[in-house]
Write a protein that holds these residues in place. Structure first.
Motif, PDB file in Angstrom:
ATOM      1  N   MET A 178      -8.382   2.884  -0.886  1.00 37.15           N
ATOM      2  CA  MET A 178      -7.779   2.059  -1.930  1.00 37.15           C
ATOM      3  C   MET A 178      -7.467   2.886  -3.164  1.00 37.15           C
ATOM      4  SD  MET A 178      -9.487  -1.267  -3.779  1.00 37.15           S
ATOM      5  CE  MET A 178     -10.891  -0.272  -4.279  1.00 37.15           C
ATOM      6  N   LEU A 179      -8.385   3.758  -3.559  1.00 36.47           N
ATOM      7  CA  LEU A 179      -8.155   4.624  -4.705  1.00 36.47           C
ATOM      8  C   LEU A 179      -6.999   5.589  -4.452  1.00 36.47           C
ATOM      9  CD1 LEU A 179      -9.172   5.573  -7.504  1.00 36.47           C
ATOM     10  CD2 LEU A 179     -10.715   7.129  -6.309  1.00 36.47           C
ATOM     11  N   LEU A 180      -6.872   6.058  -3.226  1.00 42.75           N
ATOM     12  CA  LEU A 180      -5.816   6.997  -2.877  1.00 42.75           C
ATOM     13  C   LEU A 180      -4.441   6.353  -2.981  1.00 42.75           C
ATOM     14  CD1 LEU A 180      -5.306   9.900  -1.725  1.00 42.75           C
ATOM     15  CD2 LEU A 180      -5.333   8.840   0.546  1.00 42.75           C
ATOM     16  N   ASN A 181      -4.317   5.105  -2.539  1.00 39.21           N
ATOM     17  CA  ASN A 181      -3.015   4.436  -2.521  1.00 39.21           C
ATOM     18  C   ASN A 181      -2.699   3.687  -3.801  1.00 39.21           C
ATOM     19  OD1 ASN A 181      -1.945   4.711   0.429  1.00 39.21           O
ATOM     20  ND2 ASN A 181      -4.091   4.178   0.662  1.00 39.21           N
ATOM     21  N   ALA A 182      -3.672   3.552  -4.705  1.00 40.92           N
ATOM     22  CA  ALA A 182      -3.409   2.861  -5.961  1.00 40.92           C
ATOM     23  C   ALA A 182      -2.496   3.667  -6.872  1.00 40.92           C
ATOM     24  CB  ALA A 182      -4.722   2.551  -6.675  1.00 40.92           C
ATOM     25  N   PHE A 183      -2.490   4.989  -6.717  1.00 47.83           N
ATOM     26  CA  PHE A 183      -1.677   5.859  -7.568  1.00 47.83           C
ATOM     27  C   PHE A 183      -0.579   6.540  -6.751  1.00 47.83           C
ATOM     28  CE2 PHE A 183      -5.951   5.630  -9.374  1.00 47.83           C
ATOM     29  CZ  PHE A 183      -5.667   5.175 -10.647  1.00 47.83           C
ATOM     30  N   LYS A 184      -0.047   5.820  -5.783  1.00 43.04           N
ATOM     31  CA  LYS A 184       1.018   6.341  -4.922  1.00 43.04           C
ATOM     32  C   LYS A 184       2.235   5.433  -5.062  1.00 43.04           C
ATOM     33  CE  LYS A 184      -0.400   7.761  -1.004  1.00 43.04           C
ATOM     34  NZ  LYS A 184      -0.920   7.787   0.384  1.00 43.04           N
ATOM     35  N   SER A 185       3.410   6.017  -5.161  1.00 41.79           N
ATOM     36  CA  SER A 185       4.632   5.240  -5.311  1.00 41.79           C
ATOM     37  C   SER A 185       4.990   4.542  -4.005  1.00 41.79           C
ATOM     38  CB  SER A 185       5.781   6.150  -5.758  1.00 41.79           C
ATOM     39  OG  SER A 185       6.057   7.123  -4.770  1.00 41.79           O
ATOM     40  N   PRO A 186       5.772   3.448  -4.062  1.00 38.57           N
ATOM     41  CA  PRO A 186       6.154   2.766  -2.819  1.00 38.57           C
ATOM     42  C   PRO A 186       6.922   3.658  -1.860  1.00 38.57           C
ATOM     43  CG  PRO A 186       6.528   1.341  -4.709  1.00 38.57           C
ATOM     44  CD  PRO A 186       6.170   2.692  -5.252  1.00 38.57           C
ATOM     45  N   PRO A 232      -1.147  11.553  -2.762  1.00 43.14           N
ATOM     46  CA  PRO A 232       0.036  11.213  -3.571  1.00 43.14           C
ATOM     47  C   PRO A 232       0.787  12.471  -3.999  1.00 43.14           C
ATOM     48  CG  PRO A 232      -1.938  10.091  -4.367  1.00 43.14           C
ATOM     49  CD  PRO A 232      -2.402  11.119  -3.377  1.00 43.14           C
ATOM     50  N   THR A 233       2.088  12.401  -3.939  1.00 43.06           N
ATOM     51  CA  THR A 233       2.915  13.511  -4.401  1.00 43.06           C
ATOM     52  C   THR A 233       3.098  13.488  -5.920  1.00 43.06           C
ATOM     53  OG1 THR A 233       4.912  12.179  -3.992  1.00 43.06           O
ATOM     54  CG2 THR A 233       4.143  13.631  -2.208  1.00 43.06           C
ATOM     55  N   GLU A 234       2.819  12.346  -6.546  1.00 43.79           N
ATOM     56  CA  GLU A 234       2.888  12.205  -7.988  1.00 43.79           C
ATOM     57  C   GLU A 234       1.873  11.162  -8.436  1.00 43.79           C
ATOM     58  OE1 GLU A 234       6.484  10.524  -9.469  1.00 43.79           O
ATOM     59  OE2 GLU A 234       6.785   9.239  -7.713  1.00 43.79           O
ATOM     60  N   PHE A 235       1.497  11.243  -9.694  1.00 43.79           N
ATOM     61  CA  PHE A 235       0.530  10.297 -10.243  1.00 43.79           C
ATOM     62  C   PHE A 235       1.297   9.062 -10.707  1.00 43.79           C
ATOM     63  CE2 PHE A 235      -2.441   8.712 -13.536  1.00 43.79           C
ATOM     64  CZ  PHE A 235      -3.571   8.592 -12.740  1.00 43.79           C
ATOM     65  N   TYR A 236       1.291   8.026  -9.861  1.00 43.09           N
ATOM     66  CA  TYR A 236       2.090   6.825 -10.078  1.00 43.09           C
ATOM     67  C   TYR A 236       1.206   5.723 -10.645  1.00 43.09           C
ATOM     68  CZ  TYR A 236       5.300   2.983  -8.881  1.00 43.09           C
ATOM     69  OH  TYR A 236       6.134   1.894  -8.908  1.00 43.09           O
ATOM     70  N   THR A 237       1.504   5.276 -11.859  1.00 49.60           N
ATOM     71  CA  THR A 237       0.688   4.250 -12.528  1.00 49.60           C
ATOM     72  C   THR A 237       1.448   2.945 -12.739  1.00 49.60           C
ATOM     73  OG1 THR A 237       1.348   5.082 -14.713  1.00 49.60           O
ATOM     74  CG2 THR A 237      -0.672   5.998 -13.727  1.00 49.60           C
ATOM     75  N   GLU A 238       2.651   2.866 -12.250  1.00 58.87           N
ATOM     76  CA  GLU A 238       3.423   1.643 -12.471  1.00 58.87           C
ATOM     77  C   GLU A 238       2.826   0.459 -11.710  1.00 58.87           C
ATOM     78  OE1 GLU A 238       8.063   0.113 -12.074  1.00 58.87           O
ATOM     79  OE2 GLU A 238       7.574   2.249 -11.972  1.00 58.87           O
ATOM     80  N   GLY A 239       2.154   0.746 -10.588  1.00 66.42           N
ATOM     81  CA  GLY A 239       1.518  -0.343  -9.853  1.00 66.42           C
ATOM     82  C   GLY A 239       0.445  -1.029 -10.679  1.00 66.42           C
ATOM     83  N   LEU A 240      -0.324  -0.252 -11.466  1.00 61.00           N
ATOM     84  CA  LEU A 240      -1.352  -0.823 -12.324  1.00 61.00           C
ATOM     85  C   LEU A 240      -0.746  -1.713 -13.409  1.00 61.00           C
ATOM     86  CD1 LEU A 240      -3.616   2.332 -12.785  1.00 61.00           C
ATOM     87  CD2 LEU A 240      -4.062   0.372 -11.307  1.00 61.00           C
ATOM     88  N   THR A 241       0.295  -1.225 -14.075  1.00 62.13           N
ATOM     89  CA  THR A 241       0.925  -2.014 -15.135  1.00 62.13           C
ATOM     90  C   THR A 241       1.636  -3.239 -14.571  1.00 62.13           C
ATOM     91  OG1 THR A 241       2.895  -0.587 -14.986  1.00 62.13           O
ATOM     92  CG2 THR A 241       1.203   0.017 -16.585  1.00 62.13           C
ATOM     93  N   THR A 242       2.227  -3.110 -13.381  1.00 62.18           N
ATOM     94  CA  THR A 242       2.888  -4.258 -12.767  1.00 62.18           C
ATOM     95  C   THR A 242       1.893  -5.370 -12.468  1.00 62.18           C
ATOM     96  OG1 THR A 242       4.584  -2.831 -11.786  1.00 62.18           O
ATOM     97  CG2 THR A 242       4.279  -5.016 -10.812  1.00 62.18           C
ATOM     98  N   TYR A 243       0.775  -4.994 -11.885  1.00 66.37           N
ATOM     99  CA  TYR A 243      -0.256  -6.009 -11.577  1.00 66.37           C
ATOM    100  C   TYR A 243      -0.817  -6.610 -12.858  1.00 66.37           C
ATOM    101  CZ  TYR A 243      -4.732  -7.953 -10.128  1.00 66.37           C
ATOM    102  OH  TYR A 243      -5.803  -8.779  -9.939  1.00 66.37           O
ATOM    103  N   TRP A 244      -1.098  -5.781 -13.851  1.00 68.21           N
ATOM    104  CA  TRP A 244      -1.682  -6.247 -15.106  1.00 68.21           C
ATOM    105  C   TRP A 244      -0.791  -7.287 -15.777  1.00 68.21           C
ATOM    106  CZ3 TRP A 244      -6.317  -4.465 -17.415  1.00 68.21           C
ATOM    107  CH2 TRP A 244      -6.535  -4.932 -18.709  1.00 68.21           C
ATOM    108  N   ASN A 245       0.522  -7.036 -15.799  1.00 62.97           N
ATOM    109  CA  ASN A 245       1.443  -7.937 -16.494  1.00 62.97           C
ATOM    110  C   ASN A 245       1.885  -9.111 -15.622  1.00 62.97           C
ATOM    111  OD1 ASN A 245       1.430  -6.223 -18.773  1.00 62.97           O
ATOM    112  ND2 ASN A 245       3.015  -4.927 -17.852  1.00 62.97           N
ATOM    113  N   GLN A 246       2.025  -8.875 -14.329  1.00 66.56           N
ATOM    114  CA  GLN A 246       2.559  -9.913 -13.458  1.00 66.56           C
ATOM    115  C   GLN A 246       1.590 -11.075 -13.291  1.00 66.56           C
ATOM    116  OE1 GLN A 246       4.105  -8.427  -9.748  1.00 66.56           O
ATOM    117  NE2 GLN A 246       4.030 -10.442  -8.750  1.00 66.56           N
ATOM    118  N   VAL A 247       0.314 -10.793 -13.141  1.00 67.78           N
ATOM    119  CA  VAL A 247      -0.666 -11.865 -12.901  1.00 67.78           C
ATOM    120  C   VAL A 247      -1.419 -12.261 -14.160  1.00 67.78           C
ATOM    121  CG1 VAL A 247      -0.959 -11.032 -10.541  1.00 67.78           C
ATOM    122  CG2 VAL A 247      -2.572 -10.304 -12.301  1.00 67.78           C
ATOM    123  N   ASP A 248      -1.126 -11.631 -15.302  1.00 66.93           N
ATOM    124  CA  ASP A 248      -1.871 -11.881 -16.536  1.00 66.93           C
ATOM    125  C   ASP A 248      -3.358 -11.632 -16.295  1.00 66.93           C
ATOM    126  OD1 ASP A 248      -2.506 -12.534 -19.107  1.00 66.93           O
ATOM    127  OD2 ASP A 248      -2.160 -14.689 -18.893  1.00 66.93           O
TER     128      ASP A 248
END
Length: 312
Positions: free
Chosen positions: A66-74, A86-102
């Protein structure tokens, strides 16, 4: 001329301990370390060590994935799969979840529901167990059996009646409905556990308290409560974690976005035919952190409670 006779000794025989209190034989003293040395250095130690290591890896593996795929782009996830780095440190998934579900609102809802259920269920369990274990209510064996049976009922068998009654009394889609339901469910287990503990409570202590003029309420809070405090602390921790992880009943009872809990919010990320795996893993990681922090804070309390119960 005097002759001094020196007695000859044989190892392990003539140096045996005197029944009147002599020192033990050297052979007896060295036997225990030899047995302990064979146990700690033998093949059994390595077998146990390997089994413990394999079990620990099996438990940790899902969290590492889970930790490995949390910072991986789609695109990285779909191209290289879930086991690649991960080939890059992707954090958009964290911000998307944070804002989408409040997430802050969902976190507050889960803390309020879980904390209220943990405290209320523990208090009710103590009161019920005091009546059954100390008060010696008639038919207490059957009552405790009913509590155990109620705790074993699956939630799928309870959800329709609970839904119907919540609709009738106007508690549907409110946090109070979930708090009442889980308080009853958790207190059923707590009553069964504490009543079996209080049944073996020393009667001499209770009689001494009554001779000193203590009422039932004083016996409960000044005698029973301090002694059972380690067990009660364990119940509070377990009830909080169990309620935090509940999904099915909150999914049915809480349909508004402002009342839902963290597990229900996490399920909203997945559709019928589409799932954003990195965002889902990021959401699961964020949702897991508060529960882990709670466990780490109260880890020593949990250990003391378990050890106190073992010593008793």
């Amino acid at each position: 001329m005097s002759v001094i006779v020196t007695p000859t000794t044989t190892p392990g025989a003539s140096n045996a301990a005197d029944p009147a209190g002599g020192s033990p034989t050297p052979g007896a003293v060295s036997a225990a370390p030899a047995v302990r040395s064979r146990f700690t250095r033998g093949p059994g130690r390595w077998v146990v060590l390997v089994l413990v290591t394999v079990t620990a890896l099996a438990v940790i593996a899902p969290f590492l994935l889970m930790l490995l795929n949390a910072f991986k782009s789609p695109s990285d996830y779909s191209t290289n799969g879930p086991l690649s780095l991960p080939t890059e440190f992707y954090t958009e998934g964290l911000t998307t979840y944070w804002n989408q579900v409040d997430y802050p609102q969902k976190l507050l809802n889960s803390i309020v529901i879980s904390g209220t259920v943990a405290v209320a269920a523990t208090v009710i369990s103590l009161l019920n167990a005091f009546a059954l274990g100390i008060g010696r209510v008639k038919g207490r064996v059957w009552i405790v059996g009913l509590f155990l049976l109620a705790n074993m009922l699956p939630q799928e068998a309870l959800v329709y009646p609970l839904y119907f009654f919540a609709k009738q009394v106007g508690l549907y889609n409110t946090q109070l409905s979930v708090i009442i339901i889980f308080t009853v469910i958790q207190s059923a287990f707590g009553t069964y556990l504490l009543s079996s503990v209080l049944t073996t409570f020393p009667r001499s202590v209770l009689e001494a308290a009554r001779l000193d003029g203590a009422s039932r309420w004083q016996v409960l809070w000044r005698v029973i409560f301090p002694i059972t405090r380690p067990t009660l602390s364990v119940l509070v921790i377990f009830f909080f974690i169990w309620t935090w992880n509940e999904f099915f009943i909150p999914l049915v009872m809480l349909i508004s976005n402002s009342t839902q809990t963290v597990p229900v919010a996490l399920a909203t990320l997945q559709g019928d035919r589409l799932m954003d795996a990195p965002t889902t893993n990021a959401g699961a990681l964020i949702s897991l952190i508060p529960c882990v922090i709670f466990f780490l804070i109260f880890q020593r309390t949990l250990t003391r409670g378990v050890m106190a119960g073992a010593e008793k």
